[in-house]
Design a protein around this motif. Structure first.
Motif, PDB file in Angstrom:
ATOM      1  N   ASN A 126     -27.232-111.338 -63.997  1.00  0.00           N
ATOM      2  CA  ASN A 126     -27.146-109.949 -63.956  1.00  0.00           C
ATOM      3  C   ASN A 126     -28.339-109.289 -65.014  1.00  0.00           C
ATOM      4  OD1 ASN A 126     -24.810-109.992 -62.308  1.00  0.00           O
ATOM      5  ND2 ASN A 126     -23.576-110.249 -64.130  1.00  0.00           N
ATOM      6  N   SER A 127     -28.468-108.105 -64.617  1.00  0.00           N
ATOM      7  CA  SER A 127     -29.540-107.045 -65.034  1.00  0.00           C
ATOM      8  C   SER A 127     -29.287-106.903 -66.394  1.00  0.00           C
ATOM      9  CB  SER A 127     -29.704-105.978 -64.331  1.00  0.00           C
ATOM     10  OG  SER A 127     -28.668-105.036 -64.428  1.00  0.00           O
ATOM     11  N   ARG A 149     -33.394-116.857 -58.659  1.00  0.00           N
ATOM     12  CA  ARG A 149     -32.038-116.267 -58.113  1.00  0.00           C
ATOM     13  C   ARG A 149     -31.733-116.792 -56.654  1.00  0.00           C
ATOM     14  NH1 ARG A 149     -30.284-110.540 -58.128  1.00  0.00           N
ATOM     15  NH2 ARG A 149     -29.376-110.046 -55.560  1.00  0.00           N
ATOM     16  N   VAL A 150     -30.635-117.382 -56.619  1.00  0.00           N
ATOM     17  CA  VAL A 150     -30.269-117.908 -55.178  1.00  0.00           C
ATOM     18  C   VAL A 150     -28.836-117.523 -54.793  1.00  0.00           C
ATOM     19  CG1 VAL A 150     -29.753-120.059 -53.942  1.00  0.00           C
ATOM     20  CG2 VAL A 150     -31.694-119.946 -55.538  1.00  0.00           C
ATOM     21  N   HIS A 187     -20.188-115.194 -68.856  1.00  0.00           N
ATOM     22  CA  HIS A 187     -20.832-115.014 -70.063  1.00  0.00           C
ATOM     23  C   HIS A 187     -22.152-116.044 -70.050  1.00  0.00           C
ATOM     24  CE1 HIS A 187     -18.432-111.908 -71.624  1.00  0.00           C
ATOM     25  NE2 HIS A 187     -17.427-112.491 -71.514  1.00  0.00           N
ATOM     26  N   LYS A 188     -23.316-115.538 -70.843  1.00  0.00           N
ATOM     27  CA  LYS A 188     -24.304-116.338 -71.347  1.00  0.00           C
ATOM     28  C   LYS A 188     -23.996-116.780 -72.671  1.00  0.00           C
ATOM     29  CE  LYS A 188     -28.724-115.879 -70.342  1.00  0.00           C
ATOM     30  NZ  LYS A 188     -30.036-115.309 -70.144  1.00  0.00           N
ATOM     31  N   ARG A 189     -24.298-118.202 -73.341  1.00  0.00           N
ATOM     32  CA  ARG A 189     -24.157-118.268 -74.608  1.00  0.00           C
ATOM     33  C   ARG A 189     -25.454-117.645 -75.159  1.00  0.00           C
ATOM     34  NH1 ARG A 189     -25.027-123.483 -73.558  1.00  0.00           N
ATOM     35  NH2 ARG A 189     -23.009-124.259 -73.830  1.00  0.00           N
ATOM     36  N   ASP A 190     -26.535-117.732 -74.689  1.00  0.00           N
ATOM     37  CA  ASP A 190     -27.812-117.420 -75.463  1.00  0.00           C
ATOM     38  C   ASP A 190     -28.332-116.130 -74.667  1.00  0.00           C
ATOM     39  OD1 ASP A 190     -30.206-116.856 -76.601  1.00  0.00           O
ATOM     40  OD2 ASP A 190     -30.950-118.896 -76.302  1.00  0.00           O
ATOM     41  N   HIS A 191     -28.250-114.918 -75.009  1.00  0.00           N
ATOM     42  CA  HIS A 191     -28.728-113.952 -74.266  1.00  0.00           C
ATOM     43  C   HIS A 191     -30.258-114.196 -74.088  1.00  0.00           C
ATOM     44  CE1 HIS A 191     -25.350-111.341 -75.437  1.00  0.00           C
ATOM     45  NE2 HIS A 191     -24.988-112.231 -74.780  1.00  0.00           N
ATOM     46  N   ALA A 192     -30.981-114.789 -74.918  1.00  0.00           N
ATOM     47  CA  ALA A 192     -32.309-115.018 -74.633  1.00  0.00           C
ATOM     48  C   ALA A 192     -32.875-115.960 -73.519  1.00  0.00           C
ATOM     49  CB  ALA A 192     -32.948-115.029 -75.919  1.00  0.00           C
ATOM     50  N   ALA A 193     -31.836-116.770 -73.226  1.00  0.00           N
ATOM     51  CA  ALA A 193     -32.198-117.786 -72.373  1.00  0.00           C
ATOM     52  C   ALA A 193     -32.745-117.360 -71.140  1.00  0.00           C
ATOM     53  CB  ALA A 193     -30.959-118.779 -72.101  1.00  0.00           C
TER      54      ALA A 193
END
Length: 344
Positions: free
Chosen positions: A116-117, A159-160, A148-154
């Motif tokens: 997501n953006s 995109r598929v 949720h992402k664990r690490d927002h910087a990952a």
């Protein structure tokens, strides 16, 4: 090394990944009884062994949604334990009636990923298949869930977004072996309405409502061994509310649809579905249906109705799905498109 499982976050998923879900779950008549205690269901086939036998189904199957919830629940620890929300379903087919004693196991394949953006969450698309104790496919479906992402910087994955069919073609519906509605007992079923009594475009107000309770929705979710945190833990959401499991709303709406669709005995497929707004304890759920299509089948006396089942928070006598802006009308909780088998 920790022996506990924190669940998968968005960056843990990879395209083509196959997940074998623990643990197999045997369906019992206790599931049938508890389902009837949780939802006001009265459909004759899963309610009466004698009625089921009279239409060629012996032993009597449980409700299709029992099988769906059990199979779905298996996927939660691996797919949606860290979910924000389950977003939708597509291409769900029930391959055979499930009866007490059947054991279901589920596996999933990741078929799409989209960050997501906001960079904090992403949507994971999976195709799941539930097999029985003999390895035969019992049901299959695709769904997409925001995680949720664990690490927002990952870094974001490629995109598929998979192309999913909007409707399961009627020729791909699996009609239960031996199903025969030729001598259908309308009095026992509760309504006289048959295939020809329904018209495409017709809308049916199911009238009755049920207020959701905290204890019942958590009991239902535990019954299906669904461990998603947002349904149980008030610390899992910023608003401190326990989110009602979307399947609980589906089953409630399906049960309410008996009033007007009592003869829509079996769900053959779910074409698509969206949980359009969250539901919480204290909300009162009502339902209405729209006939989207009709088709004949090869089974004696059996027709198929394509139905849109809409659940709302509060009763909407106008049965409005979308506003002039194209967005879902306020109060709409569920938009479910499915094929049901009815007597002709």
């Amino acid at each position: 090394m920790s022996k506990t499982n924190p669940g998968n976050f968005f960056e843990d998923f990879t395209l083509g990944q196959v997940i074998e879900h623990a643990t197999p779950r045997t369906v019992t008549d206790g599931d049938r009884a508890l389902y009837g205690a949780l939802y006001p269901t009265r459909f004759a086939v899963p309610s009466s062994a004698a009625f089921a036998a009279s239409v060629g189904l012996d032993p009597a199957p449980v409700e299709e949604l029992i099988a769906f919830h059990i199979a779905f629940g298996k996927t939660v620890p691996d797919v949606s334990l860290n979910a924000v929300a389950n977003l939708g379903y597509a291409e769900c087919r029930f391959h055979r009636p499930i009866v007490a004693g059947d054991t279901l196991s589920t596996r999933s394949e990741v078929i799409g990923l989209k960050e997501n953006s906001n960079g904090k969450t992403g949507v994971v698309y999976v195709r799941s298949t539930a097999t029985d104790q003999d390895g035969a496919v019992a049901l299959e479906w695709a769904r997409w869930v925001m995680v949720h992402k664990r690490d927002h910087a990952a870094p974001a994955p490629e995109r598929v977004v998979p192309e999913l069919a909007k409707v399961v073609p009627v020729e791909d519906l699996v009609i239960p072996k031996g199903l025969d509605f030729t001598d259908y007992d309308f009095a026992a079923a509760g309504e006289p309405h048959r295939f020809d009594d329904y018209e495409v475009g017709e809308r049916i107000d199911h009238v009755d409502g049920v207020t959701l309770s905290e204890a019942e929705h958590m009991m239902a979710t535990r019954l299906w061994q669904n461990t998603a945190k947002v349904h149980f833990n008030v610390e899992a959401r910023p608003d401190g509310n326990r989110l009602i499991y979307g399947g609980h709303v589906i089953s409630m709406a399906r049960a309410l649809s008996f009033n007007g669709l009592a003869n829509a005995q079996l769900i053959a497929a779910i074409n698509g579905g969206s949980h359009t707004a969250p539901a919480f304890a204290g909300d009162t759920v009502y339902a209405w249906s729209e006939v989207l299509d009709k088709a004949e089948t090869s089974a004696p006396g059996v027709g198929a109705l394509r139905l849109r089942l809409v659940a709302t928070k509060g009763r909407d006598e106008s049965m409005t799905l979308r506003g002039d802006d194209g967005k879902y009308a306020p109060g709409v909780l569920l938009d479910l498109d499915y094929w049901a088998l009815v007597p002709r």
